[in-house]
Design a protein around this motif. Structure first.
Motif, PDB file in Angstrom:
ATOM      1  N   GLN A 151      -9.902  20.546  10.690  1.00  0.00           N
ATOM      2  CA  GLN A 151      -8.745  21.383  10.359  1.00  0.00           C
ATOM      3  C   GLN A 151      -7.724  21.442  11.497  1.00  0.00           C
ATOM      4  O   GLN A 151      -6.524  21.504  11.258  1.00  0.00           O
ATOM      5  CB  GLN A 151      -9.230  22.797  10.004  1.00  0.00           C
ATOM      6  CG  GLN A 151     -10.011  22.836   8.706  1.00  0.00           C
ATOM      7  CD  GLN A 151     -10.875  24.083   8.572  1.00  0.00           C
ATOM      8  OE1 GLN A 151     -10.977  24.893   9.489  1.00  0.00           O
ATOM      9  NE2 GLN A 151     -11.510  24.242   7.423  1.00  0.00           N
ATOM     10  N   ASP A 152      -8.206  21.442  12.716  1.00  0.00           N
ATOM     11  CA  ASP A 152      -7.296  21.631  13.851  1.00  0.00           C
ATOM     12  C   ASP A 152      -7.837  20.894  15.076  1.00  0.00           C
ATOM     13  O   ASP A 152      -8.290  21.526  16.041  1.00  0.00           O
ATOM     14  CB  ASP A 152      -7.161  23.139  14.130  1.00  0.00           C
ATOM     15  CG  ASP A 152      -6.063  23.449  15.142  1.00  0.00           C
ATOM     16  OD1 ASP A 152      -5.295  22.526  15.489  1.00  0.00           O
ATOM     17  OD2 ASP A 152      -5.979  24.606  15.576  1.00  0.00           O
ATOM     18  N   PRO A 153      -7.798  19.563  15.042  1.00  0.00           N
ATOM     19  CA  PRO A 153      -8.465  18.811  16.114  1.00  0.00           C
ATOM     20  C   PRO A 153      -7.871  19.031  17.507  1.00  0.00           C
ATOM     21  O   PRO A 153      -8.577  18.915  18.501  1.00  0.00           O
ATOM     22  CB  PRO A 153      -8.285  17.348  15.682  1.00  0.00           C
ATOM     23  CG  PRO A 153      -7.131  17.357  14.741  1.00  0.00           C
ATOM     24  CD  PRO A 153      -7.182  18.680  14.046  1.00  0.00           C
ATOM     25  N   TYR A 154      -6.592  19.360  17.551  1.00  0.00           N
ATOM     26  CA  TYR A 154      -5.971  19.544  18.875  1.00  0.00           C
ATOM     27  C   TYR A 154      -5.923  21.008  19.304  1.00  0.00           C
ATOM     28  O   TYR A 154      -5.405  21.329  20.365  1.00  0.00           O
ATOM     29  CB  TYR A 154      -4.545  18.979  18.864  1.00  0.00           C
ATOM     30  CG  TYR A 154      -4.504  17.477  18.665  1.00  0.00           C
ATOM     31  CD1 TYR A 154      -5.163  16.619  19.538  1.00  0.00           C
ATOM     32  CD2 TYR A 154      -3.798  16.922  17.598  1.00  0.00           C
ATOM     33  CE1 TYR A 154      -5.132  15.250  19.346  1.00  0.00           C
ATOM     34  CE2 TYR A 154      -3.751  15.545  17.407  1.00  0.00           C
ATOM     35  CZ  TYR A 154      -4.431  14.719  18.283  1.00  0.00           C
ATOM     36  OH  TYR A 154      -4.394  13.351  18.111  1.00  0.00           O
TER      37      TYR A 154
ATOM     38  N   SER B 112      -7.951   4.061  -1.132  1.00  0.00           N
ATOM     39  CA  SER B 112      -8.305   5.225  -0.339  1.00  0.00           C
ATOM     40  C   SER B 112      -7.939   6.477  -1.096  1.00  0.00           C
ATOM     41  O   SER B 112      -7.200   6.446  -2.069  1.00  0.00           O
ATOM     42  CB  SER B 112      -7.589   5.159   0.990  1.00  0.00           C
ATOM     43  OG  SER B 112      -6.263   4.767   0.785  1.00  0.00           O
ATOM     44  N   CYS B 113      -8.452   7.580  -0.605  1.00  0.00           N
ATOM     45  CA  CYS B 113      -8.269   8.840  -1.323  1.00  0.00           C
ATOM     46  C   CYS B 113      -7.028   9.572  -0.847  1.00  0.00           C
ATOM     47  O   CYS B 113      -6.577   9.400   0.272  1.00  0.00           O
ATOM     48  CB  CYS B 113      -9.507   9.696  -1.129  1.00  0.00           C
ATOM     49  SG  CYS B 113      -9.366  11.295  -1.915  1.00  0.00           S
ATOM     50  N   ALA B 114      -6.513  10.429  -1.698  1.00  0.00           N
ATOM     51  CA  ALA B 114      -5.293  11.154  -1.357  1.00  0.00           C
ATOM     52  C   ALA B 114      -5.544  12.311  -0.403  1.00  0.00           C
ATOM     53  O   ALA B 114      -4.599  12.882   0.110  1.00  0.00           O
ATOM     54  CB  ALA B 114      -4.643  11.695  -2.630  1.00  0.00           C
ATOM     55  N   CYS B 115      -6.810  12.668  -0.187  1.00  0.00           N
ATOM     56  CA  CYS B 115      -7.078  13.892   0.563  1.00  0.00           C
ATOM     57  C   CYS B 115      -6.491  13.848   1.973  1.00  0.00           C
ATOM     58  O   CYS B 115      -6.739  12.956   2.739  1.00  0.00           O
ATOM     59  CB  CYS B 115      -8.580  14.127   0.663  1.00  0.00           C
ATOM     60  SG  CYS B 115      -9.363  14.209  -0.937  1.00  0.00           S
ATOM     61  N   GLY B 116      -5.696  14.840   2.291  1.00  0.00           N
ATOM     62  CA  GLY B 116      -5.381  15.127   3.679  1.00  0.00           C
ATOM     63  C   GLY B 116      -4.366  14.259   4.371  1.00  0.00           C
ATOM     64  O   GLY B 116      -4.433  14.059   5.575  1.00  0.00           O
TER      65      GLY B 116
END
Lengths: 245, 147, 149
Positions: free
Chosen positions: C105-108, A163-167
């Motif tokens: 970016q800000d789901p909640y 899997s990717c490191a993003c986020g």
């Protein structure tokens, strides 16, 4: 209850877009991540060391890494060392091509036959290195393999994949050691795991905790007793908080 | 000024976006504008490699980012370069909704078409920038998007 | 209670906000009186990828619990979202039209989808999952779907 992530190997491909060997690194890394060792590897995006901040560097500190470079410039290996920690292993496509007598690699977008052979050879080399790393204990601090004893596998995650490191991020916790702030990777899940295992706060437990912490963090030999003391305090606090809650 | 316009694509291998960004960049430097655009690899900028830094310092850069983390744009900025325009693959997909990309090692038809659409947009910016470079017309610079 | 419950799997950390209720698909509902704001969970947005388009039914549309009320399209998938509450759509997040990535970016927070004027929130709430229950449900989903993350 958080799981302690299964020990995996991070693959850092240089991806050098200006040369065909860079394409080989990408495709070889993908082959390892998706086909050869999908459950044992994680992709680490090189630019995220800088663009993604501390969290992404922590990924590469958390996992032993294999740098896959296209040329002797070794951007992936050097940048990984510069911004995270020394890679556990490093391969260079031009070396593999030369050693195995593969013809000239060409084709940025569509590799020629030699390029495809280089992908296969590089991927196989990386997969072998993954196996080696998972069987051995790697010291980031010393930049070498420790004794050839098998690494104790962490609490296994049932199933995981490349899997990717993003986020996302590995949990870390900042503690005070000798008056200095130290961020310990993976301490939160380790504390939770120990508590779930019913371990009572004690010097023995602190020693065990230290041994686990050392897998993911550089703990100087001379500082081990201080670290152990801090971990004993943190674990006692962690257990007490659970009771209070 | 003979410097080629610098294009810096995403180098991610975890998602299809990175592949689209690279495919578009390759199309620009190999087919659409080989005489006026050059590619600078992100890995060299991460390392701080001298030639790569010099290239982005000498010419405006067009960055193509695969995701919101915008590594390409950030790295050009960190390297002291000037961003002429930053493209995000997601935005290009929004403008070309039917072209849904799939595949990382190899793009599907939609991905290839999306990369082509992106490449055309990048080539158009290269042309504008070259117009500016050749004529020294500051008005063109101010009329180009995202300066 | 903490603001979020957190679960780390592999290299992903998923947060579950503790001040709202959830349906199994990961759509949350947070009520102020009978005005119920709805959106998607952190796990939902991470699993499905960067949102390219988000379309919610028009203001004034009547919706029943579990009926589709919005569609989210990412580069990976198109997902139809079941409404966690019955009522009438009272507001739609205008940001979604041009900045659908706000969901990632800000789901909640800023990435909310709609406000529903609930017909019977108490009844709907009883059919939704508490944060703790959703947290466990999400963990199972995350483990099952780890291959696709």
């Amino acid at each position: 209850m958080p799981n302690l992530p299964q020990k995996k190997v991070g693959i850092v491909a240089c991806s050098g877009e200006e040369m065909a060997e860079g394409t080989v690194t990408r495709l070889a890394a993908l082959k390892v991540l998706e086909e050869l060792r999908p459950n044992e590897t994680v992709t680490i995006c090189l630019p995220l060391f800088l663009a993604g901040g501390e969290g992404d560097r922590a990924f590469a500190r958390f996992y032993p890494t294999i740098a896959v470079d296209g040329c002797a410039l070794r951007c992936a290996a050097r940048a990984t060392e510069q911004y995270s920690g020394k890679p556990a292993a490093s391969v260079v496509v031009t070396d593999i091509v030369a050693e195995r007598g593969i013809g000239p690699v060409a084709g940025l977008r569509r590799l020629n036959e030699a390029g495809q052979q280089a992908v296969a050879e590089t991927a196989a080399t990386v997969a072998d290195l993954v196996d080696t790393l998972l069987d051995k204990k790697w010291s980031r601090r010393e930049g070498r393999f420790l004794e050839s004893e098998p690494v104790m596998q962490e609490e296994a995650v049932a199933k995981s994949a490349a899997s990717c490191a993003c986020g996302s991020g590995i949990p870390v916790q900042t503690v005070q050691v000798n008056g200095q702030q130290v961020t310990l990777i993976a301490l939160p899940p380790l504390l939770a795991q120990f508590k779930q295992m019913g371990k009572r706060p004690s010097p023995e437990t602190a020693a065990e905790l230290l041994a686990q912490v050392k897998i993911y963090n550089d703990v100087p030999d001379a500082m081990e007793s201080q670290y152990q003391e801090v971990l004993a305090q943190e674990y006692a606090l962690f257990c007490a908080e659970g009771v209070a809650a | 000024m003979n410097e080629k316009i610098v294009i810096v694509p995403c180098s991610g291998i975890g998602k299809t976006y990175g592949t689209v960004s690279r495919e578009a960049a390759y199309e620009v430097i190999e087919e659409l504008r080989p005489e006026s655009a050059q590619l600078v690899p992100l890995s060299m900028l991460v390392l701080g490699e001298e030639n790569a830094r010099a290239a982005v310092a000498a010419s405006p850069a067009i960055t193509i980012d695969g995701c919101k983390l915008a590594c390409a744009t950030k790295m050009v900025q960190e390297s002291g370069g000037t961003i002429a325009q930053d493209f995000a693959v997601l935005d290009v997909f929004r403008r070309n909704r039917k072209l849904k990309p799939q595949g990382i090692a190899e793009l599907n038809e939609g991905g290839q078409q999306l990369a082509h659409a992106l490449a055309e947009e990048v080539a158009a910016v290269v042309d504008k920038l070259n117009g500016k470079v050749e004529t020294g017309d500051e008005k063109l610079r101010s009329s180009a998007p995202c300066f | 209670m903490a603001e979020f419950l957190e679960y780390t799997l592999d290299k992903f950390t998923f947060k579950v906000a503790t001040d709202r209720f959830y349906n199994p698909e990961g759509v949350w509902a947070k009520a102020e009186g009978n005005q119920v704001t709805v959106g998607v969970s952190d796990f939902f947005q991470q699993r499905n990828g960067d949102v390219a388009f988000a379309e919610v039914k028009d203001v004034g549309t009547a919706v029943a619990a579990n009926d589709e009320f919005a569609t989210i399209e990412t580069i990976k998938v198109d997902v139809e979202l079941p409404c966690p509450v019955s009522g009438t759509i009272a507001a739609v997040n205008e940001k979604l039209e041009l900045e659908a990535e706000v969901i990632n970016q800000d789901p909640y927070g800023e990435g909310w989808l709609a406000v529903i004027a609930a017909a019977n929130w108490a009844a709907d709430q009883a059919n939704l999952m508490t944060p703790e229950v959703y947290f466990e449900h999400m963990k199972v989903q995350a483990q099952e779907e780890a291959e696709n993350l």
